[in-house]
Design an enzyme around this catalytic site. Structure first.
Site, PDB file in Angstrom:
ATOM      1  N   ASP A 120       0.782  -1.230   0.000  1.00 34.07           N
ATOM      2  CA  ASP A 120       0.000   0.000   0.000  1.00 34.07           C
ATOM      3  C   ASP A 120       0.820   1.290   0.000  1.00 34.07           C
ATOM      4  N   CYS A 140     -16.023  -6.963 -16.868  1.00 35.20           N
ATOM      5  CA  CYS A 140     -17.107  -6.038 -16.492  1.00 35.20           C
ATOM      6  C   CYS A 140     -18.202  -6.017 -17.551  1.00 35.20           C
ATOM      7  N   CYS A 147     -21.930  -4.148 -17.754  1.00 32.82           N
ATOM      8  CA  CYS A 147     -22.404  -3.791 -16.408  1.00 32.82           C
ATOM      9  C   CYS A 147     -21.937  -2.382 -16.050  1.00 32.82           C
ATOM     10  N   CYS A 179     -21.707  -0.238 -10.397  1.00 34.46           N
ATOM     11  CA  CYS A 179     -20.907   0.587  -9.475  1.00 34.46           C
ATOM     12  C   CYS A 179     -21.046   2.067  -9.836  1.00 34.46           C
ATOM     13  N   CYS A 202     -14.897  11.355  -3.843  1.00 33.83           N
ATOM     14  CA  CYS A 202     -15.061   9.999  -3.285  1.00 33.83           C
ATOM     15  C   CYS A 202     -15.172  10.013  -1.751  1.00 33.83           C
ATOM     16  N   CYS A 239     -15.572   3.654   2.280  1.00 37.88           N
ATOM     17  CA  CYS A 239     -16.850   3.424   1.586  1.00 37.88           C
ATOM     18  C   CYS A 239     -16.755   2.102   0.835  1.00 37.88           C
ATOM     19  N   CYS A 263     -21.195  -4.920  -6.716  1.00 32.33           N
ATOM     20  CA  CYS A 263     -20.545  -5.609  -7.844  1.00 32.33           C
ATOM     21  C   CYS A 263     -20.969  -7.083  -7.887  1.00 32.33           C
TER      22      CYS A 263
HETATM   23  C1  B12 Z   1      -4.575   6.450  -3.252  1.00 33.18           C
HETATM   24  C2  B12 Z   1      -5.371   5.218  -2.939  1.00 33.18           C
HETATM   25  C3  B12 Z   1      -6.728   5.378  -2.704  1.00 33.18           C
HETATM   26  C4  B12 Z   1      -7.470   6.666  -3.020  1.00 33.18           C
HETATM   27  C5  B12 Z   1      -7.681   6.754  -4.561  1.00 33.18           C
HETATM   28  C6  B12 Z   1      -8.282   5.456  -5.130  1.00 33.18           C
HETATM   29  C7  B12 Z   1      -8.015   5.216  -6.611  1.00 33.18           C
HETATM   30  N1  B12 Z   1      -8.925   4.511  -7.257  1.00 33.18           N
HETATM   31  O1  B12 Z   1      -6.973   5.610  -7.136  1.00 33.18           O
HETATM   32  C8  B12 Z   1      -8.763   6.496  -2.177  1.00 33.18           C
HETATM   33  C9  B12 Z   1      -8.554   7.122  -0.810  1.00 33.18           C
HETATM   34  C10 B12 Z   1     -10.036   7.077  -2.786  1.00 33.18           C
HETATM   35  C11 B12 Z   1      -8.801   4.983  -2.030  1.00 33.18           C
HETATM   36  C12 B12 Z   1      -9.950   4.278  -1.764  1.00 33.18           C
HETATM   37  C13 B12 Z   1      -9.994   2.899  -1.613  1.00 33.18           C
HETATM   38  N2  B12 Z   1      -8.968   2.064  -1.523  1.00 33.18           N
HETATM   39 CO1  B12 Z   1      -7.178   2.594  -1.905  1.00 33.18          CO
HETATM   40  N3  B12 Z   1      -5.351   2.880  -2.465  1.00 33.18           N
HETATM   41  C14 B12 Z   1      -4.745   3.946  -2.881  1.00 33.18           C
HETATM   42  C15 B12 Z   1      -3.273   3.618  -3.241  1.00 33.18           C
HETATM   43  C16 B12 Z   1      -2.387   4.037  -2.066  1.00 33.18           C
HETATM   44  C17 B12 Z   1      -2.767   4.246  -4.542  1.00 33.18           C
HETATM   45  C18 B12 Z   1      -3.739   4.065  -5.723  1.00 33.18           C
HETATM   46  C19 B12 Z   1      -3.300   4.838  -6.912  1.00 33.18           C
HETATM   47  O2  B12 Z   1      -2.143   4.825  -7.308  1.00 33.18           O
HETATM   48  N4  B12 Z   1      -4.240   5.565  -7.513  1.00 33.18           N
HETATM   49  C20 B12 Z   1      -4.007   6.276  -8.728  1.00 33.18           C
HETATM   50  C21 B12 Z   1      -4.788   5.599  -9.832  1.00 33.18           C
HETATM   51  C22 B12 Z   1      -4.489   6.227 -11.193  1.00 33.18           C
HETATM   52  O3  B12 Z   1      -4.294   4.275  -9.812  1.00 33.18           O
HETATM   53  P1  B12 Z   1      -5.242   2.994  -9.901  1.00 33.18           P
HETATM   54  O4  B12 Z   1      -6.643   3.314  -9.620  1.00 33.18           O
HETATM   55  O5  B12 Z   1      -4.610   1.863  -9.145  1.00 33.18           O
HETATM   56  O6  B12 Z   1      -5.114   2.740 -11.455  1.00 33.18           O
HETATM   57  C23 B12 Z   1      -3.882   2.247 -12.039  1.00 33.18           C
HETATM   58  C24 B12 Z   1      -4.056   0.854 -12.593  1.00 33.18           C
HETATM   59  O7  B12 Z   1      -5.064   0.182 -11.912  1.00 33.18           O
HETATM   60  C25 B12 Z   1      -4.261   1.053 -14.077  1.00 33.18           C
HETATM   61  N5  B12 Z   1      -5.642   1.056 -14.554  1.00 33.18           N
HETATM   62  C26 B12 Z   1      -6.683   1.727 -14.066  1.00 33.18           C
HETATM   63  N6  B12 Z   1      -7.772   1.500 -14.815  1.00 33.18           N
HETATM   64  C27 B12 Z   1      -7.395   0.657 -15.804  1.00 33.18           C
HETATM   65  C28 B12 Z   1      -8.139   0.097 -16.830  1.00 33.18           C
HETATM   66  C29 B12 Z   1      -7.479  -0.760 -17.723  1.00 33.18           C
HETATM   67  C30 B12 Z   1      -8.270  -1.340 -18.831  1.00 33.18           C
HETATM   68  C31 B12 Z   1      -6.092  -1.041 -17.568  1.00 33.18           C
HETATM   69  C32 B12 Z   1      -5.397  -1.907 -18.512  1.00 33.18           C
HETATM   70  C33 B12 Z   1      -5.386  -0.464 -16.515  1.00 33.18           C
HETATM   71  C34 B12 Z   1      -6.035   0.372 -15.648  1.00 33.18           C
HETATM   72  O8  B12 Z   1      -3.730   2.315 -14.393  1.00 33.18           O
HETATM   73  C35 B12 Z   1      -3.552   3.088 -13.227  1.00 33.18           C
HETATM   74  C36 B12 Z   1      -2.102   3.487 -13.184  1.00 33.18           C
HETATM   75  O9  B12 Z   1      -1.949   4.789 -13.511  1.00 33.18           O
HETATM   76  C37 B12 Z   1      -3.361   2.048  -3.395  1.00 33.18           C
HETATM   77  C38 B12 Z   1      -2.064   1.306  -3.024  1.00 33.18           C
HETATM   78  C39 B12 Z   1      -1.007   1.427  -4.116  1.00 33.18           C
HETATM   79  N7  B12 Z   1       0.206   1.710  -3.733  1.00 33.18           N
HETATM   80  O10 B12 Z   1      -1.307   1.270  -5.290  1.00 33.18           O
HETATM   81  C40 B12 Z   1      -4.550   1.672  -2.462  1.00 33.18           C
HETATM   82  C41 B12 Z   1      -5.474   0.530  -2.914  1.00 33.18           C
HETATM   83  C42 B12 Z   1      -5.767   0.741  -4.369  1.00 33.18           C
HETATM   84  N8  B12 Z   1      -6.724   0.762  -2.110  1.00 33.18           N
HETATM   85  C43 B12 Z   1      -7.308  -0.294  -1.753  1.00 33.18           C
HETATM   86  C44 B12 Z   1      -8.555  -0.306  -1.078  1.00 33.18           C
HETATM   87  C45 B12 Z   1      -8.945  -1.590  -0.389  1.00 33.18           C
HETATM   88  C46 B12 Z   1      -9.366   0.835  -1.072  1.00 33.18           C
HETATM   89  C47 B12 Z   1     -10.843   0.932  -0.654  1.00 33.18           C
HETATM   90  C48 B12 Z   1     -11.671  -0.303  -0.953  1.00 33.18           C
HETATM   91  C49 B12 Z   1     -10.936   1.293   0.853  1.00 33.18           C
HETATM   92  C50 B12 Z   1     -12.346   1.613   1.301  1.00 33.18           C
HETATM   93  N9  B12 Z   1     -13.189   0.624   1.555  1.00 33.18           N
HETATM   94  O11 B12 Z   1     -12.703   2.763   1.454  1.00 33.18           O
HETATM   95  C51 B12 Z   1     -11.305   2.155  -1.473  1.00 33.18           C
HETATM   96  C52 B12 Z   1     -11.785   1.736  -2.868  1.00 33.18           C
HETATM   97  C53 B12 Z   1     -12.209   2.900  -3.697  1.00 33.18           C
HETATM   98  C54 B12 Z   1     -12.059   2.594  -5.178  1.00 33.18           C
HETATM   99  N10 B12 Z   1     -13.173   2.386  -5.852  1.00 33.18           N
HETATM  100  O12 B12 Z   1     -10.925   2.560  -5.663  1.00 33.18           O
HETATM  101  C55 B12 Z   1      -6.590  -1.551  -2.217  1.00 33.18           C
HETATM  102  C56 B12 Z   1      -7.341  -2.122  -3.429  1.00 33.18           C
HETATM  103  C57 B12 Z   1      -7.406  -3.634  -3.503  1.00 33.18           C
HETATM  104  C58 B12 Z   1      -8.160  -4.077  -4.735  1.00 33.18           C
HETATM  105  N11 B12 Z   1      -8.684  -5.292  -4.682  1.00 33.18           N
HETATM  106  O13 B12 Z   1      -8.282  -3.369  -5.717  1.00 33.18           O
HETATM  107  C59 B12 Z   1      -5.141  -0.965  -2.551  1.00 33.18           C
HETATM  108  C60 B12 Z   1      -4.430  -1.680  -3.693  1.00 33.18           C
HETATM  109  C61 B12 Z   1      -4.331  -1.087  -1.240  1.00 33.18           C
HETATM  110  C62 B12 Z   1      -3.839  -2.509  -0.976  1.00 33.18           C
HETATM  111  N12 B12 Z   1      -2.535  -2.713  -0.895  1.00 33.18           N
HETATM  112  O14 B12 Z   1      -4.600  -3.449  -0.847  1.00 33.18           O
HETATM  113  N13 B12 Z   1      -7.568   4.429  -2.234  1.00 33.18           N
HETATM  114  S1  SF4 Z   2     -20.201  -3.410 -10.652  1.00 29.86           S
HETATM  115 FE1  SF4 Z   2     -18.387  -4.731 -10.845  1.00 29.86          FE
HETATM  116  S2  SF4 Z   2     -18.716  -5.851 -12.787  1.00 29.86           S
HETATM  117 FE2  SF4 Z   2     -20.134  -4.118 -12.776  1.00 29.86          FE
HETATM  118  S3  SF4 Z   2     -18.996  -2.490 -13.881  1.00 29.86           S
HETATM  119 FE3  SF4 Z   2     -18.627  -2.194 -11.688  1.00 29.86          FE
HETATM  120  S4  SF4 Z   2     -16.728  -3.280 -11.300  1.00 29.86           S
HETATM  121 FE4  SF4 Z   2     -17.487  -4.023 -13.258  1.00 29.86          FE
HETATM  122  S1  SF4 Z   3     -15.738   4.239  -2.702  1.00 29.12           S
HETATM  123 FE1  SF4 Z   3     -17.859   5.032  -2.514  1.00 29.12          FE
HETATM  124  S2  SF4 Z   3     -17.721   7.200  -3.114  1.00 29.12           S
HETATM  125 FE2  SF4 Z   3     -15.801   6.214  -3.771  1.00 29.12          FE
HETATM  126  S3  SF4 Z   3     -16.206   5.594  -5.905  1.00 29.12           S
HETATM  127 FE3  SF4 Z   3     -16.797   3.845  -4.637  1.00 29.12          FE
HETATM  128  S4  SF4 Z   3     -19.005   4.143  -4.231  1.00 29.12           S
HETATM  129 FE4  SF4 Z   3     -18.193   6.079  -4.956  1.00 29.12          FE
END
Ligand code: B12
Ligand code: SF4
Ligand code: SF4
Length: 341
Positions: A126, A180, A183, A186, A209, A236, A243
């Site tokens: 993380d 996905c 669908c 989300c 968010c 959240c 999903c």
């Molecule tokens: C910052 C962060 C957050 C932020 C921003 C979330 C976000 N979506 O970026 C906030 C605070 C909102 C957050 C929330 C949550 N987080 Co968080 N977070 C992080 C952290 C530290 C960095 C993520 C990051 O770099 N974000 C920037 C964006 C651009 O990166 P990304 O979404 O990962 O997308 C990259 C790739 O996935 C890819 N990508 C994205 N979309 C697509 C689509 C395709 C087709 C392809 C090929 C690639 C691709 O490209 C991006 C790279 O630039 C990671 C840990 C880490 N070091 O990675 C944990 C992490 C992502 N979080 C995690 C968790 C558990 C959560 C929450 C569920 C916690 C909660 N219950 O509130 C929520 C989920 C919200 C959500 N829908 O994402 C887990 C996710 C596990 C999983 N199964 O996915 C991680 C991996 C931590 C861990 N080690 O377990 N988080």
């Molecule tokens: S609810 Fe799950 S399966 Fe449906 S679009 Fe979102 S991530 Fe994909």
């Molecule tokens: S974590 Fe909650 S607020 Fe953030 S994208 Fe998912 S449903 Fe929306």
């Protein structure tokens, strides 16, 4: 390696090359568009480190990506309607996952060394500047859903990620297809419309968010965003609760993630002293919000529930020395009053 990972408590494991991040352009674009909000650890001097895992371990040749389930047999936030209680997100119900995963990966490294001989390694969970979901996708652990979570066909998305960077050359796995399809549950369920269109699908705008507001944001939450937060006290789960891949998601077998507190009484939370807050949430992720942030979140949730019995605890919070807590409590009191009279 997968069998060893399982013995160390990881239901999912796979290997990716320790090569420059394929998705880095996507990351840069995300940051430039302001989607990182005020999470400076994503935008400061650590941002370029994400370009290549060898910035973290120069000798790295492979990344062993692991996933650990945390789903427990308790209700989803979407099934929870208890008016005087608030929601803590599933991932924060038990022990802090950083320590749990780190311990498992230390064991994994030791077991691998028994088979492969000595090698260099580094653990990331993380907090390291590594695009965890990108490498986990390449290692075959899942696809990146429209909710931006990594989803595994059998395991759903209730799992944490960890990475063991190793100097060993291991055969890489292949990423699975995106499942996905058409669908968009989300997207439609997100109360604050934080999942926004992106050139290749959807991305998450942290500025909208609930998870960001309640965990990461320090200081005041913009007034226009407060209503959408509902009764979320920390994190959240909505975009994962809805999903379909989580419908039959397996449960964790690890007692570390057994729920301690998942739907606490708002009145009780408003009355916690700093010492009681620390004692109650010690060792869980909830402490990340810090005491003042937690009380701010309690005030928002109370304002959204607007129950008569919240007036007295909110009046106490409105007299807090912390100006942010006091202002949020005044906002909540105004909502309670307008709901009553
Ligand atoms: C910052 C962060 C957050 C932020 C921003 C979330 C976000 N979506 O970026 C906030 C605070 C909102 C957050 C929330 C949550 N987080 Co968080 N977070 C992080 C952290 C530290 C960095 C993520 C990051 O770099 N974000 C920037 C964006 C651009 O990166 P990304 O979404 O990962 O997308 C990259 C790739 O996935 C890819 N990508 C994205 N979309 C697509 C689509 C395709 C087709 C392809 C090929 C690639 C691709 O490209 C991006 C790279 O630039 C990671 C840990 C880490 N070091 O990675 C944990 C992490 C992502 N979080 C995690 C968790 C558990 C959560 C929450 C569920 C916690 C909660 N219950 O509130 C929520 C989920 C919200 C959500 N829908 O994402 C887990 C996710 C596990 C999983 N199964 O996915 C991680 C991996 C931590 C861990 N080690 O377990 N988080
Ligand atoms: S609810 Fe799950 S399966 Fe449906 S679009 Fe979102 S991530 Fe994909
Ligand atoms: S974590 Fe909650 S607020 Fe953030 S994208 Fe998912 S449903 Fe929306």
């Amino acid at each position: 390696m997968r069998a060893l990972a399982r013995e160390c408590g990881f239901e999912l494991a796979g290997v990716a090359r320790a090569a420059p991040a394929e998705d880095i352009a996507r990351y840069r674009q995300w940051v430039e568009a302001g989607n990182a909000a005020e999470m400076r650890y994503l935008t400061d001097h650590r941002a370029p480190i994400r370009e290549d895992p060898r910035h973290l371990l120069p000798s790295a040749r492979s990344i062993v990506c692991v996933g650990k389930l945390y789903q427990t047999p308790w209700p989803h936030s979407t099934e929870f309607h208890d008016e005087d209680r608030a929601w803590i997100s599933r991932y924060a119900w038990g022990d802090d996952y950083h320590d749990v995963l780190r311990r498992g990966m230390e064991q994994l490294a030791a077991r691998m060394a028994l088979l492969a001989g000595p090698f260099e390694w580094k653990i990331c969970v993380d907090t390291a500047p590594l695009l965890e979901r990108s490498y986990a996708r390449l290692a075959g652990l899942g696809w990146i859903g429209k909710n931006t979570c990594l989803i595994n066909q059998q395991g759903g998305s209730w799992f944490f990620l960890g990475e063991l960077l190793v100097s060993l050359d291991l055969p890489p796995d292949a990423p699975p297809p995106d499942r996905c399809g058409t669908c968009r549950r989300c997207i439609d369920a997100c109360p604050t419309v934080a999942l926004v269109p992106h050139s290749t699908g959807f991305t998450l705008d942290s500025r909208l968010c609930i998870s960001y507001f309640t965990i990461e944001q320090r200081g005041a939450v913009a007034e226009e965003m407060r209503a959408g937060i509902g009764a979320h006290l920390f994190g959240c789960d909505i975009c994962q609760d809805v999903c379909p891949w989580n419908r039959r998601a397996p449960m964790t077998g690890d007692a570390a993630f057994a729920p301690r507190h998942f739907a606490p009484s708002l009145a009780e939370m408003a009355a916690l002293t700093e010492g009681e807050f620390r004692a109650m949430y010690r060792g869980t992720p909830v402490t990340r919000a810090r005491y003042a942030g937690f009380l701010r979140n309690v005030a928002i949730a109370m304002g959204n529930r607007a129950l008569r019995e919240f007036r007295a605890p909110l009046e106490k919070l409105a007299a807090s020395d912390d100006s942010v807590v006091a202002e949020h409590a005044r906002w909540a009191l105004a909502r309670c009053r307008s709901a009553l009279y």
